[in-house]
Motif scaffolding. Sequence first.
Motif, short mmCIF file in Angstrom:
data_model
loop_
_atom_site.label_atom_id
_atom_site.label_comp_id
_atom_site.label_asym_id
_atom_site.label_seq_id
_atom_site.Cartn_x
_atom_site.Cartn_y
_atom_site.Cartn_z
N LEU A 394 -45.97 54.74 16.58
CA LEU A 394 -46.05 54.76 15.11
C LEU A 394 -44.72 54.30 14.52
O LEU A 394 -43.65 54.75 14.92
CB LEU A 394 -46.35 56.17 14.61
N ALA A 395 -44.80 53.42 13.51
CA ALA A 395 -43.59 53.01 12.81
C ALA A 395 -43.05 54.17 11.98
O ALA A 395 -41.84 54.29 11.77
CB ALA A 395 -43.89 51.81 11.92
N GLU A 396 -43.94 55.02 11.47
CA GLU A 396 -43.55 56.21 10.73
C GLU A 396 -44.59 57.28 10.99
O GLU A 396 -45.73 56.98 11.37
CB GLU A 396 -43.41 55.92 9.24
N PRO A 397 -44.25 58.57 10.78
CA PRO A 397 -45.19 59.64 11.09
C PRO A 397 -46.48 59.55 10.27
O PRO A 397 -46.49 59.05 9.14
CB PRO A 397 -44.41 60.91 10.74
N ILE A 398 -47.58 60.04 10.84
CA ILE A 398 -48.85 60.18 10.13
C ILE A 398 -48.90 61.59 9.53
O ILE A 398 -48.59 62.57 10.21
CB ILE A 398 -50.05 59.98 11.09
N SER A 399 -49.29 61.67 8.28
CA SER A 399 -49.42 62.97 7.60
C SER A 399 -50.83 63.11 7.05
O SER A 399 -51.29 62.23 6.30
CB SER A 399 -48.39 63.09 6.47
N VAL A 400 -51.51 64.17 7.44
CA VAL A 400 -52.87 64.46 6.98
C VAL A 400 -52.87 65.88 6.41
O VAL A 400 -52.30 66.79 7.02
CB VAL A 400 -53.90 64.31 8.10
N SER A 401 -53.54 66.06 5.24
CA SER A 401 -53.41 67.33 4.52
C SER A 401 -54.74 68.05 4.37
O SER A 401 -55.82 67.45 4.41
CB SER A 401 -52.81 67.08 3.12
N SER A 402 -54.61 69.36 4.17
CA SER A 402 -55.73 70.22 3.79
C SER A 402 -55.32 70.94 2.50
O SER A 402 -54.18 71.37 2.36
CB SER A 402 -56.01 71.24 4.90
N HIS A 403 -56.26 71.07 1.56
CA HIS A 403 -55.95 71.62 0.26
C HIS A 403 -56.55 73.01 0.10
O HIS A 403 -57.76 73.21 0.28
CB HIS A 403 -56.47 70.68 -0.84
N LEU A 404 -55.70 73.95 -0.23
CA LEU A 404 -56.12 75.33 -0.48
C LEU A 404 -56.41 75.48 -1.98
O LEU A 404 -55.52 75.31 -2.81
CB LEU A 404 -55.03 76.30 -0.04
N LYS A 405 -57.67 75.77 -2.29
CA LYS A 405 -58.08 75.88 -3.69
C LYS A 405 -57.69 77.25 -4.24
O LYS A 405 -57.64 78.25 -3.52
CB LYS A 405 -59.58 75.69 -3.81
N ALA A 406 -57.49 77.28 -5.55
CA ALA A 406 -57.25 78.56 -6.22
C ALA A 406 -58.54 79.35 -6.27
O ALA A 406 -59.63 78.78 -6.42
CB ALA A 406 -56.71 78.31 -7.63
N PRO A 407 -58.45 80.66 -6.15
CA PRO A 407 -59.68 81.47 -6.16
C PRO A 407 -60.34 81.43 -7.55
O PRO A 407 -59.72 81.15 -8.54
CB PRO A 407 -59.17 82.87 -5.82
#
Length: 407
Positions: A394-407
Motif C-alpha cells: 500500500l502506498a498509504e494505509p487503508i482506513s475503513v470506519s463504522s459509525h455509532l449512532k446516537a440513541p
Amino acid sequence: ILSLSTETVDSPTPLPPFRRVDIALLCSYMREDVRGLQPAFGRLSSEHSATLVLRSIRVRDDGNLGDVTEYKVPQEVSGSPSSIVFEASAQSVSIPHAEYLLHADCDGDEVNCEISPYSSQQASEGPCHTSWFVANLQLSGKISIALVLRGPHCDSQQEEKEHHAMLHPILRIPMSKEGTLLTTVEFQSSSQNTSLHPRLGSSVTLDCHFALAPTSSLSSLGWRKQHRGSGQSIFWYQVGSTAPAVQPKVHVDVVELLRSGDASLSLHEVSVGDEGTYICSVSTLLHQVQHIIQLQVAEPPRVHVIPAVVSLDRDTTVTLTCIIAGYYPLDVSVRWTQKTPEDDHVEIPLSNAHLSSHRQNQDGTYSITSYLSISSDTAQAPATYSCHVSHMALAEPISVSSHLKAP
C-alpha cells in the motif's frame, strides 16, 4: 476548387542532439590474492581505490551538460604506485544508461562500482598477454551494468620490450605513459530493474539486455530461479539449437535476442510461487556476465468493517470486526481510532482491540481479523470508529470506519 486547411499542425518536438563526453566513476578494485585466484568467499583478496574513465561516450545533450570538458589524467597518477585508473574505450559497444551515469551526482543518485580481474591466468602468461577485467556498476540499487574490459596487449616484440619497462606496480600489466590502463569495452550487459514487486495475476518483465563487439558472438542465454535454498533453470537457449528449453508461464523472444540483444524474460500470471531470485546469464565463448533480479509478490489487503453502522442500548456491548484479507507478504499493521463530532479533527488511538491468528489462503496470501469491543458504559455516541491497515503493498494505509449512532 482546392481547399487548404488553415489549422496549424504542431510539429513533433525534435530530440536533443547527441554529444560525446567522458564519464569518470570512483570504483573499488578487488585484487586477486598471491596465488592468482579470483576474489571469492574464503579466499584472500585486497581492495584498492580505482577510477573508471569511460571515454567519448555518446549521450543526449539536453542543454544541461554545460561546458563539460575532457577528463584529464591527474599528474600525480603516473607517480603514484597506488593509483589505478582504467581508461575504457567504447567505440564498438554502446554504454547503457549513460545519461544516468553522467548525471548521477547531480540527481542525488549513488553509483557503486567494483572492478575485478576476469581471468585468473594473468600471473603465468607474462606481462604482454591480454588481460580481462569486469566492472560491475550499480546505480542507486535500481540499474545494474556489467562491462567486460579487454586490457592492453602487445602486437610486436618492440612493444613487448617497451611494456616490460612500463608495468603497473600493482596489476603488473602494461600501462600508458600517463600511468593509466588502456582498455576497451568488448561486452556489456545491463538490467534496469534489480527488484520487482508485482501483484498476483499480473504479468511482469525482467529486464536483461546486452551488446557485443564485432569480434564476439553470443553463445548462450540462461535464466535461473533460486528460492529458499533450491534452484531451477526456467529458460535455456544455445545459439544454433532448434528451440529453447523453457518452463511454463515464461517467455523470451529469441528473435529479438539475436537481433537486438534483448534477453528480457516475461513472466505471466504471477503467483506467490514465482517469488525468488532470478539470474540472467549471458555467455560468449570466452566470458559470462550475470544480473540478479529479486522478485517479491506484493498484494495489498482488502479491508472491511462490520457492522458499518451500529447503535448501543443501555448495558450492552457490541464488537466491531475488521476483516483484512488477501495480502502478501505476511507483515501487516492494524490499529483502531475513535473520533467524535465535538472534536472532528482529532483521532483518539484505542488499545483494547485484539487480533486473530494469521490464516493462509489457498493462493498463498494471508488474512487476519481484528476485533474492537464497544461498551455502552464508556462509549459516547455519535462517534466514528476506524480500522487503519498498513502493508508494504500500500502506498498509504487503508482506513475503513463504522459509525455509532446516537440513541
